[in-house]
Structures are given as C-alpha cells and as structure tokens.
Design a protein around this motif. Sequence first.
Motif, PDB file in Angstrom:
ATOM      1  N   PHE A   7       0.824  -1.208   0.000  1.00 23.87           N
ATOM      2  CA  PHE A   7       0.000   0.000   0.000  1.00 23.87           C
ATOM      3  C   PHE A   7       0.860   1.261   0.000  1.00 23.87           C
ATOM      4  CE2 PHE A   7      -3.573  -2.587   1.987  1.00 23.87           C
ATOM      5  CZ  PHE A   7      -4.283  -2.663   0.801  1.00 23.87           C
ATOM      6  N   ARG A   8       1.939   1.229   0.738  1.00 25.11           N
ATOM      7  CA  ARG A   8       2.849   2.384   0.790  1.00 25.11           C
ATOM      8  C   ARG A   8       3.439   2.643  -0.598  1.00 25.11           C
ATOM      9  NH1 ARG A   8       6.534   0.692   4.610  1.00 25.11           N
ATOM     10  NH2 ARG A   8       4.814   0.618   6.046  1.00 25.11           N
ATOM     11  N   ASN A   9       3.887   1.606  -1.269  1.00 22.25           N
ATOM     12  CA  ASN A   9       4.457   1.754  -2.614  1.00 22.25           C
ATOM     13  C   ASN A   9       3.419   2.236  -3.623  1.00 22.25           C
ATOM     14  OD1 ASN A   9       6.972   0.985  -1.750  1.00 22.25           O
ATOM     15  ND2 ASN A   9       6.726  -1.145  -2.345  1.00 22.25           N
ATOM     16  N   ALA A  13       3.489   5.806  -5.770  1.00 22.21           N
ATOM     17  CA  ALA A  13       3.337   5.849  -7.232  1.00 22.21           C
ATOM     18  C   ALA A  13       2.199   6.789  -7.618  1.00 22.21           C
ATOM     19  CB  ALA A  13       3.087   4.447  -7.784  1.00 22.21           C
ATOM     20  N   GLU A  14       1.098   6.737  -6.875  1.00 18.86           N
ATOM     21  CA  GLU A  14      -0.027   7.631  -7.151  1.00 18.86           C
ATOM     22  C   GLU A  14       0.356   9.081  -6.871  1.00 18.86           C
ATOM     23  OE1 GLU A  14      -3.426   6.213  -4.989  1.00 18.86           O
ATOM     24  OE2 GLU A  14      -3.435   4.310  -6.062  1.00 18.86           O
ATOM     25  N   ASP A  15       1.085   9.322  -5.783  1.00 15.15           N
ATOM     26  CA  ASP A  15       1.534  10.679  -5.452  1.00 15.15           C
ATOM     27  C   ASP A  15       2.451  11.221  -6.544  1.00 15.15           C
ATOM     28  OD1 ASP A  15       0.130  10.568  -3.085  1.00 15.15           O
ATOM     29  OD2 ASP A  15       1.889  10.204  -1.823  1.00 15.15           O
ATOM     30  N   LEU A  19       1.715  14.407  -8.935  1.00 18.33           N
ATOM     31  CA  LEU A  19       2.682  15.510  -8.939  1.00 18.33           C
ATOM     32  C   LEU A  19       3.229  15.736 -10.353  1.00 18.33           C
ATOM     33  CD1 LEU A  19       3.942  17.563  -7.061  1.00 18.33           C
ATOM     34  CD2 LEU A  19       5.739  15.919  -6.555  1.00 18.33           C
ATOM     35  N   ALA A  20       3.444  14.677 -11.097  1.00 23.54           N
ATOM     36  CA  ALA A  20       3.915  14.804 -12.479  1.00 23.54           C
ATOM     37  C   ALA A  20       2.858  15.499 -13.335  1.00 23.54           C
ATOM     38  CB  ALA A  20       4.256  13.434 -13.061  1.00 23.54           C
ATOM     39  N   ASN A  21       1.595  15.140 -13.142  1.00 25.22           N
ATOM     40  CA  ASN A  21       0.514  15.798 -13.889  1.00 25.22           C
ATOM     41  C   ASN A  21       0.450  17.287 -13.556  1.00 25.22           C
ATOM     42  OD1 ASN A  21      -0.316  13.491 -15.232  1.00 25.22           O
ATOM     43  ND2 ASN A  21      -1.774  12.935 -13.654  1.00 25.22           N
ATOM     44  N   THR A  22       0.606  17.626 -12.293  1.00 25.81           N
ATOM     45  CA  THR A  22       0.617  19.028 -11.882  1.00 25.81           C
ATOM     46  C   THR A  22       1.797  19.755 -12.501  1.00 25.81           C
ATOM     47  OG1 THR A  22      -0.461  18.483  -9.794  1.00 25.81           O
ATOM     48  CG2 THR A  22       0.728  20.580  -9.888  1.00 25.81           C
ATOM     49  N   LYS A  39       6.389  14.510 -21.150  1.00 26.19           N
ATOM     50  CA  LYS A  39       5.369  14.093 -20.178  1.00 26.19           C
ATOM     51  C   LYS A  39       5.712  12.720 -19.625  1.00 26.19           C
ATOM     52  CE  LYS A  39       1.673  16.725 -22.327  1.00 26.19           C
ATOM     53  NZ  LYS A  39       0.381  16.659 -23.029  1.00 26.19           N
ATOM     54  N   ASN A  40       6.122  11.821 -20.510  1.00 29.91           N
ATOM     55  CA  ASN A  40       6.509  10.480 -20.069  1.00 29.91           C
ATOM     56  C   ASN A  40       7.719  10.534 -19.149  1.00 29.91           C
ATOM     57  OD1 ASN A  40       4.448   9.319 -21.580  1.00 29.91           O
ATOM     58  ND2 ASN A  40       5.738   9.105 -23.378  1.00 29.91           N
ATOM     59  N   LYS A  41       8.685  11.368 -19.496  1.00 24.17           N
ATOM     60  CA  LYS A  41       9.883  11.506 -18.653  1.00 24.17           C
ATOM     61  C   LYS A  41       9.531  12.091 -17.294  1.00 24.17           C
ATOM     62  CE  LYS A  41      13.305  12.016 -22.329  1.00 24.17           C
ATOM     63  NZ  LYS A  41      14.280  12.918 -22.944  1.00 24.17           N
ATOM     64  N   LEU A  42       8.612  13.046 -17.260  1.00 27.46           N
ATOM     65  CA  LEU A  42       8.210  13.640 -15.989  1.00 27.46           C
ATOM     66  C   LEU A  42       7.600  12.598 -15.059  1.00 27.46           C
ATOM     67  CD1 LEU A  42       6.815  17.046 -17.207  1.00 27.46           C
ATOM     68  CD2 LEU A  42       8.677  16.725 -15.572  1.00 27.46           C
ATOM     69  N   HIS A  43       6.849  11.667 -15.625  1.00 26.39           N
ATOM     70  CA  HIS A  43       6.228  10.624 -14.807  1.00 26.39           C
ATOM     71  C   HIS A  43       7.255   9.635 -14.258  1.00 26.39           C
ATOM     72  CE1 HIS A  43       1.904  11.357 -14.985  1.00 26.39           C
ATOM     73  NE2 HIS A  43       2.194  11.990 -16.116  1.00 26.39           N
ATOM     74  N   GLN A  44       8.476   9.680 -14.738  1.00 22.14           N
ATOM     75  CA  GLN A  44       9.531   8.786 -14.256  1.00 22.14           C
ATOM     76  C   GLN A  44      10.466   9.463 -13.259  1.00 22.14           C
ATOM     77  OE1 GLN A  44      11.419   7.391 -17.817  1.00 22.14           O
ATOM     78  NE2 GLN A  44       9.558   6.494 -18.615  1.00 22.14           N
ATOM     79  N   GLN A  45      10.282  10.764 -13.041  1.00 19.39           N
ATOM     80  CA  GLN A  45      11.182  11.515 -12.173  1.00 19.39           C
ATOM     81  C   GLN A  45      10.874  11.246 -10.702  1.00 19.39           C
ATOM     82  OE1 GLN A  45      13.753  13.330 -13.567  1.00 19.39           O
ATOM     83  NE2 GLN A  45      12.899  12.408 -15.409  1.00 19.39           N
ATOM     84  N   GLU A  46      11.862  11.493  -9.872  1.00 15.70           N
ATOM     85  CA  GLU A  46      11.689  11.403  -8.427  1.00 15.70           C
ATOM     86  C   GLU A  46      10.792  12.545  -7.955  1.00 15.70           C
ATOM     87  OE1 GLU A  46      12.897   9.060  -6.366  1.00 15.70           O
ATOM     88  OE2 GLU A  46      13.788   8.018  -8.071  1.00 15.70           O
TER      89      GLU A  46
END
Length: 71
Positions: A7-9, A13-15, A19-22, A39-46
């Motif tokens: 659940f934590r993981n 991932a959802e957070d 945050l990437a969408n924002t 956009k795809n790269k942003l979704h892979q960022q920390e």
Amino acid sequence: MSLAEIFRNEGKAEDRSALANTTVELITKFSIPIPEDWKNKLHQQEISTLGSLIKQVDEFQTTEEINQYLK
C-alpha cells in the motif's frame, strides 16, 4: 513484502503521478507546451525533482532549462 509495504508503494506511485501531472500543467501554463515524450519523462522523475521543477516553473526561459531536469 507485507501488505503495508504494498500500500505504501502504491501510494507513492499515485503521489508521483499526480505531482507529475501538476508539473506538466504548470510548465504548460507558465512556460511552454511540452512534447509528449517530456510528459513520459516527468512521470519517471523522483518526487524531489518534480518539486524542484514546480518551485522554479515561473523562472524558466528556455526549453533547455526544463530539459536539464529530465535527464
């Protein structure tokens, strides 16, 4: 892996996804429309990288400044 860890993981991932969408929305609003591959790269960022981008989004002058974060 325990149920709590799963659940934590999933929450992380959802957070990160939210945050990437924002980040995409803010970059588009304050700077430039961004390519789909960004956009795809942003979704892979920390999360910390996304936070840095958000803090500086109104200061970016060129796409290169944004692209530095996506490597």
